[in-house]
Design a protein around this motif. Structure first.
Motif, PDB file in Angstrom:
ATOM      1  N   TRP B  31       0.845  -1.197   0.000  1.00 53.74           N
ATOM      2  CA  TRP B  31       0.000   0.000   0.000  1.00 53.74           C
ATOM      3  C   TRP B  31       0.879   1.245   0.000  1.00 53.74           C
ATOM      4  O   TRP B  31       1.983   1.228   0.547  1.00 53.74           O
ATOM      5  CB  TRP B  31      -0.901   0.036   1.247  1.00 53.74           C
ATOM      6  CG  TRP B  31      -1.789  -1.160   1.368  1.00 53.74           C
ATOM      7  CD1 TRP B  31      -2.088  -2.063   0.384  1.00 53.74           C
ATOM      8  CD2 TRP B  31      -2.460  -1.610   2.547  1.00 53.74           C
ATOM      9  NE1 TRP B  31      -2.911  -3.040   0.870  1.00 53.74           N
ATOM     10  CE2 TRP B  31      -3.160  -2.792   2.190  1.00 53.74           C
ATOM     11  CE3 TRP B  31      -2.553  -1.132   3.846  1.00 53.74           C
ATOM     12  CZ2 TRP B  31      -3.933  -3.499   3.106  1.00 53.74           C
ATOM     13  CZ3 TRP B  31      -3.320  -1.829   4.761  1.00 53.74           C
ATOM     14  CH2 TRP B  31      -4.009  -3.002   4.381  1.00 53.74           C
ATOM     15  N   SER B  83      -2.220   7.223   6.453  1.00 53.37           N
ATOM     16  CA  SER B  83      -3.173   6.355   5.788  1.00 53.37           C
ATOM     17  C   SER B  83      -2.446   5.460   4.784  1.00 53.37           C
ATOM     18  O   SER B  83      -1.370   5.803   4.297  1.00 53.37           O
ATOM     19  CB  SER B  83      -4.257   7.179   5.080  1.00 53.37           C
ATOM     20  OG  SER B  83      -3.669   7.992   4.094  1.00 53.37           O
ATOM     21  N   PHE B  85      -2.977   3.489   1.233  1.00 55.61           N
ATOM     22  CA  PHE B  85      -3.868   3.393   0.076  1.00 55.61           C
ATOM     23  C   PHE B  85      -3.543   2.143  -0.727  1.00 55.61           C
ATOM     24  O   PHE B  85      -2.401   1.932  -1.129  1.00 55.61           O
ATOM     25  CB  PHE B  85      -3.700   4.636  -0.799  1.00 55.61           C
ATOM     26  CG  PHE B  85      -4.590   4.632  -2.016  1.00 55.61           C
ATOM     27  CD1 PHE B  85      -5.905   5.043  -1.930  1.00 55.61           C
ATOM     28  CD2 PHE B  85      -4.100   4.201  -3.241  1.00 55.61           C
ATOM     29  CE1 PHE B  85      -6.721   5.036  -3.044  1.00 55.61           C
ATOM     30  CE2 PHE B  85      -4.917   4.196  -4.362  1.00 55.61           C
ATOM     31  CZ  PHE B  85      -6.233   4.611  -4.261  1.00 55.61           C
ATOM     32  N   ASP B  86      -4.536   1.320  -0.940  1.00 54.18           N
ATOM     33  CA  ASP B  86      -4.352   0.095  -1.713  1.00 54.18           C
ATOM     34  C   ASP B  86      -4.772   0.374  -3.149  1.00 54.18           C
ATOM     35  O   ASP B  86      -5.941   0.635  -3.427  1.00 54.18           O
ATOM     36  CB  ASP B  86      -5.224  -1.022  -1.113  1.00 54.18           C
ATOM     37  CG  ASP B  86      -4.981  -2.345  -1.816  1.00 54.18           C
ATOM     38  OD1 ASP B  86      -4.272  -2.355  -2.839  1.00 54.18           O
ATOM     39  OD2 ASP B  86      -5.507  -3.367  -1.319  1.00 54.18           O
ATOM     40  N   SER B  87      -3.797   0.330  -4.069  1.00 58.29           N
ATOM     41  CA  SER B  87      -4.118   0.671  -5.455  1.00 58.29           C
ATOM     42  C   SER B  87      -4.510  -0.553  -6.264  1.00 58.29           C
ATOM     43  O   SER B  87      -4.779  -0.447  -7.454  1.00 58.29           O
ATOM     44  CB  SER B  87      -2.911   1.352  -6.103  1.00 58.29           C
ATOM     45  OG  SER B  87      -1.833   0.448  -6.121  1.00 58.29           O
ATOM     46  N   HIS B  89      -6.435  -3.583  -8.071  1.00 63.68           N
ATOM     47  CA  HIS B  89      -7.721  -3.563  -8.748  1.00 63.68           C
ATOM     48  C   HIS B  89      -8.822  -4.113  -7.844  1.00 63.68           C
ATOM     49  O   HIS B  89      -8.654  -5.154  -7.224  1.00 63.68           O
ATOM     50  CB  HIS B  89      -7.639  -4.380 -10.034  1.00 63.68           C
ATOM     51  CG  HIS B  89      -8.900  -4.356 -10.827  1.00 63.68           C
ATOM     52  ND1 HIS B  89      -9.315  -3.227 -11.495  1.00 63.68           N
ATOM     53  CD2 HIS B  89      -9.837  -5.289 -11.031  1.00 63.68           C
ATOM     54  CE1 HIS B  89     -10.458  -3.482 -12.090  1.00 63.68           C
ATOM     55  NE2 HIS B  89     -10.795  -4.730 -11.836  1.00 63.68           N
ATOM     56  N   TRP B  91      -9.885  -2.743  -5.131  1.00 58.66           N
ATOM     57  CA  TRP B  91      -9.849  -1.981  -3.887  1.00 58.66           C
ATOM     58  C   TRP B  91      -9.784  -0.495  -4.195  1.00 58.66           C
ATOM     59  O   TRP B  91     -10.742   0.218  -3.980  1.00 58.66           O
ATOM     60  CB  TRP B  91      -8.644  -2.389  -3.027  1.00 58.66           C
ATOM     61  CG  TRP B  91      -8.902  -3.622  -2.248  1.00 58.66           C
ATOM     62  CD1 TRP B  91      -8.490  -4.883  -2.555  1.00 58.66           C
ATOM     63  CD2 TRP B  91      -9.657  -3.730  -1.047  1.00 58.66           C
ATOM     64  NE1 TRP B  91      -8.941  -5.762  -1.611  1.00 58.66           N
ATOM     65  CE2 TRP B  91      -9.660  -5.100  -0.681  1.00 58.66           C
ATOM     66  CE3 TRP B  91     -10.348  -2.808  -0.243  1.00 58.66           C
ATOM     67  CZ2 TRP B  91     -10.311  -5.554   0.465  1.00 58.66           C
ATOM     68  CZ3 TRP B  91     -10.986  -3.272   0.890  1.00 58.66           C
ATOM     69  CH2 TRP B  91     -10.972  -4.626   1.226  1.00 58.66           C
ATOM     70  N   GLU B  92      -8.638  -0.089  -4.693  1.00 59.70           N
ATOM     71  CA  GLU B  92      -8.452   1.310  -5.096  1.00 59.70           C
ATOM     72  C   GLU B  92      -8.985   2.298  -4.062  1.00 59.70           C
ATOM     73  O   GLU B  92      -9.678   3.258  -4.395  1.00 59.70           O
ATOM     74  CB  GLU B  92      -9.115   1.569  -6.461  1.00 59.70           C
ATOM     75  CG  GLU B  92      -8.407   0.869  -7.586  1.00 59.70           C
ATOM     76  CD  GLU B  92      -9.357   0.204  -8.551  1.00 59.70           C
ATOM     77  OE1 GLU B  92     -10.498  -0.107  -8.135  1.00 59.70           O
ATOM     78  OE2 GLU B  92      -8.964  -0.030  -9.691  1.00 59.70           O
ATOM     79  N   SER B  93      -8.684   2.018  -2.827  1.00 63.23           N
ATOM     80  CA  SER B  93      -9.178   2.920  -1.789  1.00 63.23           C
ATOM     81  C   SER B  93      -8.282   2.832  -0.558  1.00 63.23           C
ATOM     82  O   SER B  93      -7.409   1.984  -0.471  1.00 63.23           O
ATOM     83  CB  SER B  93     -10.611   2.548  -1.414  1.00 63.23           C
ATOM     84  OG  SER B  93     -10.652   1.197  -1.037  1.00 63.23           O
ATOM     85  N   VAL B  94      -8.549   3.717   0.380  1.00 64.15           N
ATOM     86  CA  VAL B  94      -7.769   3.727   1.618  1.00 64.15           C
ATOM     87  C   VAL B  94      -8.159   2.517   2.464  1.00 64.15           C
ATOM     88  O   VAL B  94      -9.331   2.281   2.724  1.00 64.15           O
ATOM     89  CB  VAL B  94      -8.025   5.040   2.381  1.00 64.15           C
ATOM     90  CG1 VAL B  94      -7.425   4.960   3.773  1.00 64.15           C
ATOM     91  CG2 VAL B  94      -7.421   6.215   1.623  1.00 64.15           C
ATOM     92  N   ARG B  95      -7.152   1.752   2.885  1.00 63.58           N
ATOM     93  CA  ARG B  95      -7.431   0.540   3.645  1.00 63.58           C
ATOM     94  C   ARG B  95      -7.227   0.749   5.134  1.00 63.58           C
ATOM     95  O   ARG B  95      -7.740  -0.023   5.945  1.00 63.58           O
ATOM     96  CB  ARG B  95      -6.505  -0.601   3.184  1.00 63.58           C
ATOM     97  CG  ARG B  95      -6.714  -1.042   1.765  1.00 63.58           C
ATOM     98  CD  ARG B  95      -7.903  -1.955   1.624  1.00 63.58           C
ATOM     99  NE  ARG B  95      -7.781  -3.218   2.311  1.00 63.58           N
ATOM    100  CZ  ARG B  95      -7.314  -4.327   1.759  1.00 63.58           C
ATOM    101  NH1 ARG B  95      -6.919  -4.323   0.507  1.00 63.58           N
ATOM    102  NH2 ARG B  95      -7.260  -5.448   2.435  1.00 63.58           N
ATOM    103  N   SER B  97      -6.261   3.961   8.215  1.00 63.68           N
ATOM    104  CA  SER B  97      -6.028   5.374   8.488  1.00 63.68           C
ATOM    105  C   SER B  97      -6.093   5.562   9.993  1.00 63.68           C
ATOM    106  O   SER B  97      -7.040   5.111  10.632  1.00 63.68           O
ATOM    107  CB  SER B  97      -7.109   6.202   7.790  1.00 63.68           C
ATOM    108  OG  SER B  97      -7.163   7.492   8.346  1.00 63.68           O
TER     109      SER B  97
END
Lengths: 310, 135
Positions: B31, B83, B85-87, B89, B91-95, B97
């Motif tokens: 991440w 935070s 961030f998982d990029s 495919h 997920w593409e969102s903050v995992r 924080s």
């Protein structure tokens, strides 16, 4: 909540240690053996690397025995002429340090001036820090480190980079090991103008030039790796090649030999292909003939400007 | 008033060693780790300012901790969070924080109730001015 790995050992210290087992567990015996086998010559370097490895091993055992142990300073400088194996040894060094747990991850980030120094004001610090962050937990290998310092230009951004490096080398010794590499004389003047570096580096290792016999062994090793061998006559021709090449400009030890070997392969393939009607056997494919060696420019008047690349 | 938000918000504040481990966990998962800071910790404020660039190609948490120390030195009087961030495919969102720094005097919020037409009730989270502002 946190399981600190050494928390239990500090309470009741161990008293007996099986040195062989310790060394094997850390993977030093393997790495040192590999170093011995794969690197020709370089006696002083090998003995120095072994000394450092031993010191680190003992240091680690001392720690577990509860004796006083100061975290050793591990920054190093490798000086020597081109092609004497500085990068290769740096990679091995990272393995040893990682095996002994003196660096946590064991990656090697290899950089030169361009990766550290910026182009305009305010560019250098983030750039250097970026590299340092990447190298954290491993080894930062700065090739041709003397380029960081440009004595002729006071406002050169290299100095800024040097200051950041020094600060991190001092404050985060347990996070990062820095290895500076470069050619002998220029490194000496680099250290002379940056005394901070000299005193923060514990191990100065000099890489000697290879002797002719060693270069021949290297060439044969390289050929073997690529699945070739010299015929007896070709071997003699290559001996002559080495003797000649050494006297010519732009000679860079093992690197020149590697390039020569690559060009010999080229000429050998060309020789084989030039006679399409012939039946080839395996021996033909793997044998290097004297003709392949003797066709080199080195024998005909020697290196001109173009051999700067060779 | 102790502001809580993100992961671990009902635990005591994380120590640096615990933060290091969380960051190492993020890096091990590939991440991108971000350091963000703000003066306005309102729960609906999603736009915190970034400290430097996302750190996505580090091997070791020490690099992030170095940046965090620097950020604390400059913005120690603000809220800072880390935070991950998982990029990848899908997920593409903050995992993850979590807060890593709070100002010496924390922000105060209160819930304001408002009666509107038809006896409906609206609630708003309002930041209270610090009571000691005048002293």
């Amino acid at each position: 909540m946190l399981d600190v790995p050494h928390a239990t050992t500090t309470e009741h210290n161990e008293t007996h240690f099986d040195l062989r087992k310790e060394a094997e567990a850390a993977g030093i015996t393997d790495t040192l053996q590999q170093l011995e086998q794969e690197l020709v010559g370089l006696k002083p370097v090998k003995s120095r690397v072994r000394q450092i490895a031993s010191l680190l091993l003992i240091e680690r055992i001392r720690q577990r025995a509860g004796l006083v142990s100061a975290p050793p300073t591990l920054h190093m400088s490798f000086t020597g002429n081109p092609g004497t194996g500085k990068t290769t040894v740096a990679l091995r060094m990272a393995k040893i340090l990682h095996g002994l747990g003196f660096v946590r991850r064991g990656q090697v980030i290899s950089v030169t001036r361009d990766d550290l120094v910026g182009q305009y004001i305010g560019h250098t610090a983030p750039k250097t820090k970026e590299i340092l962050k990447k190298a954290m937990g491993g080894v930062l290998f700065i090739d041709e480190a003397y380029y960081l310092h440009r004595p002729d230009n006071e406002r050169d951004y290299g100095q800024e980079s040097i200051e950041i490096l020094l600060q991190v080398m001092e404050n985060q010794r347990e996070d990062l090991v820095v290895i500076l590499a470069g050619y002998g004389e220029r490194m000496t003047s680099f250290f002379a103008s940056n005394p901070g570096f000299r005193s923060r580096i514990a191990h100065h290792i000099e890489f000697p030039d290879y002797a002719e016999a060693e270069l021949l062994v290297i060439a044969e090793l390289m050929l073997k790796e690529r699945g070739y061998r010299f015929s007896t006559a070709a071997r003699e021709a290559f001996e002559k090649y080495i003797a000649l090449r050494r006297t010519q400009p732009f000679f860079s030890n093992a690197r020149s030999i590697r390039n020569a070997v690559d060009r010999i392969r080229l000429r050998q393939a060309d020789r084989l292909v030039s006679d399409l009607d012939r039946m080839l056997d395996v021996a033909d494919l793997e044998t290097v003939d004297p003709a392949d060696v003797l066709a080199s420019r080195v024998f005909s008047g020697g290196a001109d400007t173009r051999s700067a690349k060779s | 008033m102790k502001i809580t938000q993100g992961c671990f918000s009902y635990l005591p504040d994380l120590t640096d060693e615990q933060i290091t481990r969380q960051v190492q966990y993020c890096l091990a998962n590939g991440w991108a780790v971000n350091i963000e800071f703000t003066e306005d910790p309102h729960p609906r404020n999603i736009y915190w300012e970034m400290w430097g660039l996302p750190m996505f190609d580090l091997q070791d948490a020490a690099g992030v901790m170095m940046e965090l120390a620097e950020c604390r030195r400059v913005y120690g009087d603000r809220y800072i969070r880390i935070s991950g961030f998982d990029s990848s495919h899908g997920w593409e969102s903050v995992r993850i924080s979590f807060l890593v720094n709070r100002p010496p005097r924390e922000a105060e919020f209160e819930l304001v109730r408002q009666e509107v037409g038809g006896r409906a009730i609206r609630y708003t989270t309002v930041r209270r001015q610090a009571a000691h502002a005048s002293t």
